[in-house]
Design a protein around this motif. Sequence first.
Motif, short mmCIF file in Angstrom:
data_model
loop_
_atom_site.label_atom_id
_atom_site.label_comp_id
_atom_site.label_asym_id
_atom_site.label_seq_id
_atom_site.Cartn_x
_atom_site.Cartn_y
_atom_site.Cartn_z
N GLY A 67 90.85 -16.88 80.52
CA GLY A 67 90.35 -15.84 81.41
C GLY A 67 91.06 -15.89 82.74
N LEU A 68 90.50 -15.21 83.73
CA LEU A 68 91.09 -15.16 85.06
C LEU A 68 89.99 -15.01 86.09
N VAL A 69 90.08 -15.81 87.15
CA VAL A 69 89.19 -15.68 88.30
C VAL A 69 90.08 -15.55 89.53
N LEU A 70 89.76 -14.57 90.39
CA LEU A 70 90.48 -14.35 91.64
C LEU A 70 89.48 -14.45 92.78
N VAL A 71 89.85 -15.21 93.81
CA VAL A 71 88.95 -15.44 94.94
C VAL A 71 89.76 -15.36 96.23
N LYS A 72 89.19 -14.78 97.27
CA LYS A 72 89.81 -14.78 98.58
C LYS A 72 89.95 -16.24 99.04
N LYS A 73 91.12 -16.63 99.51
CA LYS A 73 91.36 -18.01 99.93
C LYS A 73 90.37 -18.40 101.03
N GLY A 74 89.83 -19.61 100.89
CA GLY A 74 88.86 -20.11 101.87
C GLY A 74 87.42 -19.98 101.42
N GLU A 81 79.59 -15.45 93.09
CA GLU A 81 79.44 -14.34 94.05
C GLU A 81 80.69 -14.19 94.93
N ASN A 82 81.55 -15.20 94.96
CA ASN A 82 82.79 -15.09 95.73
C ASN A 82 83.96 -14.56 94.89
N TYR A 111 94.86 -15.18 98.44
CA TYR A 111 93.89 -15.34 97.37
C TYR A 111 94.29 -16.55 96.55
N VAL A 112 93.35 -17.03 95.74
CA VAL A 112 93.67 -18.04 94.74
C VAL A 112 93.21 -17.51 93.38
N GLN A 122 94.19 -24.21 90.95
CA GLN A 122 94.17 -22.94 91.67
C GLN A 122 95.58 -22.64 92.15
N TYR A 123 96.01 -21.41 91.90
CA TYR A 123 97.34 -20.96 92.29
C TYR A 123 97.23 -19.91 93.39
#
Length: 128
Positions: A67-74, A81-82, A111-112, A122-123
């Motif tokens: 799968g894939l998860v994308l999150v704003k860095k920090g 929820e993030n 993003y990561v 995390q990339y």
Amino acid sequence: MKKVLSILVIVLAFSFNANAQDKMMNQPVKKIALEQTTGEFTQKSITVSEGTYVFDVANNNVGKDVGLVLVKKGKDASKPENHIQTAYVTAAVKNNTVGHSKATKLEKGEYVYFCPLNPTPQYSLIVK
């Protein structure tokens, strides 16, 4: 005369609104192709310009779903929820197939991304 002027104003307002919507809908959707192998993405860092993207995630013989998860860095990536939920693939990506996310608007920033199913580090994804 006031009636005619009022009707003209209403018609012009609808015309401008329709034009604005057409311009927004004609924005190109770009693709970001990602490939997963056992325990990692092959793309360690990505830099793109602002825009709307669909993530194509290839499962290259991992042996299980990815799968894939994308999150704003920090932000805390362990909290759903993030997560930027439109970047999730629409279904878990089976072995030796390619899955896709929904269109995701990326604004300037960092993003990561990672896979929680085929645990990866995390990339970095940078939007300029």
